[in-house]
Design an enzyme around this catalytic site. Structure first.
Site, short mmCIF file in Angstrom:
data_model
loop_
_atom_site.label_atom_id
_atom_site.label_comp_id
_atom_site.label_asym_id
_atom_site.label_seq_id
_atom_site.Cartn_x
_atom_site.Cartn_y
_atom_site.Cartn_z
N ASP A 1 0.83 -1.21 0.00
CA ASP A 1 0.00 0.00 0.00
C ASP A 1 0.86 1.26 0.00
O ASP A 1 2.07 1.20 0.21
CB ASP A 1 -0.97 0.01 1.20
CG ASP A 1 -0.31 -0.44 2.51
OD1 ASP A 1 0.93 -0.38 2.60
OD2 ASP A 1 -1.04 -0.85 3.43
N ASN B 1 -7.46 -2.53 14.04
CA ASN B 1 -8.87 -2.80 13.74
C ASN B 1 -9.03 -4.03 12.85
O ASN B 1 -10.10 -4.26 12.28
CB ASN B 1 -9.53 -1.58 13.09
CG ASN B 1 -8.90 -1.24 11.74
OD1 ASN B 1 -7.92 -1.87 11.32
ND2 ASN B 1 -9.45 -0.24 11.07
N HIS C 1 -7.26 -4.63 10.05
CA HIS C 1 -6.97 -4.46 8.63
C HIS C 1 -5.67 -5.17 8.25
O HIS C 1 -4.79 -5.37 9.08
CB HIS C 1 -6.96 -2.99 8.20
CG HIS C 1 -5.80 -2.16 8.63
ND1 HIS C 1 -5.92 -0.84 9.03
CD2 HIS C 1 -4.47 -2.41 8.70
CE1 HIS C 1 -4.73 -0.35 9.32
NE2 HIS C 1 -3.83 -1.28 9.13
N GLU D 1 -9.66 -1.76 5.16
CA GLU D 1 -10.35 -1.39 6.39
C GLU D 1 -11.69 -2.11 6.49
O GLU D 1 -12.34 -2.38 5.48
CB GLU D 1 -10.62 0.13 6.37
CG GLU D 1 -9.38 0.99 6.27
CD GLU D 1 -8.72 1.23 7.62
OE1 GLU D 1 -8.60 0.29 8.43
OE2 GLU D 1 -8.32 2.37 7.86
C1 GLP Z 1 -0.53 0.00 8.62
C2 GLP Z 1 -0.23 -0.60 7.22
C3 GLP Z 1 -0.18 -2.07 7.33
C4 GLP Z 1 0.57 -2.40 8.58
C5 GLP Z 1 -0.33 -2.19 9.75
C6 GLP Z 1 0.31 -2.39 11.11
O1 GLP Z 1 -1.51 0.94 8.59
N1 GLP Z 1 -1.07 -0.22 6.15
O2 GLP Z 1 0.41 -2.62 6.16
O3 GLP Z 1 0.96 -3.74 8.56
O4 GLP Z 1 -0.95 -0.94 9.63
O5 GLP Z 1 1.12 -1.33 11.48
P1 GLP Z 1 2.12 -1.38 12.72
O6 GLP Z 1 3.08 -2.49 12.42
O7 GLP Z 1 2.78 -0.04 12.77
O8 GLP Z 1 1.31 -1.68 13.92
#
Ligand code: GLP
Length: 251
Positions: A76, A144, A146, A151
């Protein structure tokens, strides 16, 4: 420790965040270094920082590592941020892997956050990815539920597209934007669950007590659009790596 849960991923609970990073880096390095495998799918987020930290020396010490042969696709990107902006996922990947490993330009593929038409850019990215195929897909987990920026609510047929980020996700990612959720871009381009589930193999990495409840739900509740990562249960080759803190709510 290996455990099998009802829906069938291979679950490895490791004693520490460092152990998760080393295990994840080892699995990813094997996928990246195997010339027979399609490109790997890469992820961003704080969870991946220690993993990429462990991956760099592994790759640099391996005679099979050839920077000019690298090909990967990220999950992404924020809409509206230039690849040179250190807050963009392209900037994150350049700092974590591109620059230290000397990867040739364009080898680390991400959606273009500055494309004038995000819908067209999502379709261009999807076509490039479908043409190349995906081998191992690395995934983090949002608070959440995702994956990528899929989402809730989200169905497994969702394709690569532009999305609006939830208030919760913008809060979760605010640290990269001076702590201000309002400064986090409201839109992003993300691979859909359709492309993610099309990868040969999935590797979900989850660390920290803050993710314990969401991980429990992803592994133990029936798949549902309210918890996009729960659709991973439908994939035949799904591995979950987590530390003891993240596993602390599992039954
Ligand atoms: C983000 C990204 C995801 C990521 C997730 C966890 O928003 N879009 O690809 O894996 O949320 O993030 P974190 O590892 O900082 O908790």
């Amino acid at each position: 420790m290996f455990m099998s849960v009802a829906a069938g991923p291979s679950l490895e609970v490791l004693p520490s965040l460092e152990a998760v990073a080393i295990r994840g880096a080892t699995l990813l390095a094997e996928a990246l270094l195997d010339p027979q495998r399609p490109p790997s799918g890469l992820a961003t987020g704080r969870t991946m920082l220690p993993l990429y930290g462990a991956l760099r020396p592994l790759l640099l010490a391996d005679r099979r590592f050839e920077p000019s042969a690298w090909r990967s696709f990220n999950l992404d990107e924020y809409v509206g941020l230039a690849p040179t902006d250190c807050r963009s996922f392209a900037g994150y990947m350049a700092a974590q892997l591109g620059d230290p490993l000397g990867l040739a330009p364009g080898r680390l593929a991400l959606p273009d956050g500055l494309a004038p038409d995000p819908a067209l850019e999502a379709e261009r990215y999807r076509q490039a990815l479908l043409q190349a195929g995906l081998g191992l897909q690395l995934l983090g987990l949002g608070n959440n539920g995702h994956v990528g920026f899929n989402e809730p609510p989200c169905l497994p047929q969702a394709r690569c597209r532009w999305v609006e980020l939830s208030a919760e996700t913008r809060r979760q990612n605010a640290a990269g934007f001076g702590g201000d959720p309002g400064a986090v871009p409201p839109l992003a381009i993300t691979l859909g669950l359709a492309e993610i589930l099309g990868a040969q193999e999935l590797l979900l990495v989850v660390t920290g007590a803050a993710k314990a409840q969401v991980l429990r739900r992803v592994l133990e509740e029936p798949p549902s659009g309210e918890l996009p990562a729960s659709w991973l249960q439908g994939h035949g080759r799904w591995r979950v790596l987590c530390d003891r803190d993240a596993a602390s709510a599992l039954s």
